[in-house]
Motif scaffolding. Structure first.
Motif, PDB file in Angstrom:
ATOM      1  N   HIS A  61       0.874  -1.176   0.000  1.00  0.00           N
ATOM      2  CA  HIS A  61       0.000   0.000   0.000  1.00  0.00           C
ATOM      3  C   HIS A  61       0.910   1.224   0.000  1.00  0.00           C
ATOM      4  CE1 HIS A  61      -3.730  -2.215   0.798  1.00  0.00           C
ATOM      5  NE2 HIS A  61      -2.960  -3.028   1.491  1.00  0.00           N
ATOM      6  N   GLU A  70      -4.228   6.848  -2.710  1.00  0.00           N
ATOM      7  CA  GLU A  70      -3.777   5.579  -2.144  1.00  0.00           C
ATOM      8  C   GLU A  70      -3.861   4.480  -3.206  1.00  0.00           C
ATOM      9  OE1 GLU A  70      -2.651   4.661   0.986  1.00  0.00           O
ATOM     10  OE2 GLU A  70      -2.583   6.764   1.534  1.00  0.00           O
ATOM     11  N   TYR A  71      -2.820   3.653  -3.279  1.00  0.00           N
ATOM     12  CA  TYR A  71      -2.778   2.538  -4.218  1.00  0.00           C
ATOM     13  C   TYR A  71      -2.441   1.249  -3.489  1.00  0.00           C
ATOM     14  CZ  TYR A  71      -2.617   5.964  -7.992  1.00  0.00           C
ATOM     15  OH  TYR A  71      -2.913   6.990  -8.853  1.00  0.00           O
ATOM     16  N   ALA A  72      -2.880   0.128  -4.052  1.00  0.00           N
ATOM     17  CA  ALA A  72      -2.528  -1.200  -3.567  1.00  0.00           C
ATOM     18  C   ALA A  72      -1.993  -1.977  -4.759  1.00  0.00           C
ATOM     19  CB  ALA A  72      -3.736  -1.894  -2.971  1.00  0.00           C
ATOM     20  N   SER A 114       0.055  -7.030   8.518  1.00  0.00           N
ATOM     21  CA  SER A 114       0.399  -5.732   7.950  1.00  0.00           C
ATOM     22  C   SER A 114       1.702  -5.237   8.578  1.00  0.00           C
ATOM     23  CB  SER A 114      -0.749  -4.765   8.245  1.00  0.00           C
ATOM     24  OG  SER A 114      -0.601  -3.601   7.512  1.00  0.00           O
TER      25      SER A 114
END
Length: 155
Positions: A61, A70-72, A114
């Motif tokens: 992320h 925001e990117y994944a 995470s």
């Protein structure tokens, strides 16, 4: 029928050979097409399970360096002492790697957990070869992958 089967097999071998040569030579045309295919087809297919317990792949992320969005991105992180290594088969010029390098941090979801990571650095295969599992070393040699992103676990 047998002749057709041999012809198809020969075509597949030739296509795979061309793919390997193109990746080893870092062909911009091949790499661009593969990145686009990956973005449009593979990412949507892989992302729902990436990073879950038992999966070999993970998700990074990160925030866009110009958009702030925001990117994944699915990746295959290799856990190492104090962080992770991620192969960069398309070189460090890919957007997600540039975003992480610019921000200095990201979050990696790997095996259901995470991890906030910091201090990203592009390192060479020679620097990290001994840290990679055998399968990753073979892949790196076959496709001439020389760049890896090394990140350290935050605090």
């Amino acid at each position: 029928m047998r002749r057709l089967l041999l012809l198809v097999l020969a075509a597949l071998v030739a296509a795979f050979g061309a793919f390997v040569v193109g990746m080893r030579r870092k062909s911009p045309i091949l790499q661009d097409r593969l990145r686009q295919f990956s973005k449009r087809v593979m990412t949507p297919a892989v992302l729902p399970t990436a990073g879950t317990a038992g999966q070999g792949n993970g998700v990074v992320h990160h925030r866009g360096r110009t958009s702030g969005r925001e990117y994944a991105t699915p990746v295959t992180p290799v856990p190492i002492t104090g962080g992770f290594l991620i192969a960069l088969p398309y070189t460090s010029r890919v957007d997600w790697a540039r975003n992480i390098l610019a921000a200095g941090e990201a979050t990696i979801v790997h095996d259901g957990t995470s991890h906030r990571v910091v201090d990203p650095a592009v390192v060479s295969y020679r620097e990290v070869a001994e840290l990679l599992p055998r399968s990753a070393r073979i892949g790196a040699r076959v496709f001439s992958m020389d760049e890896f992103l090394r990140v350290r676990a935050a605090g």
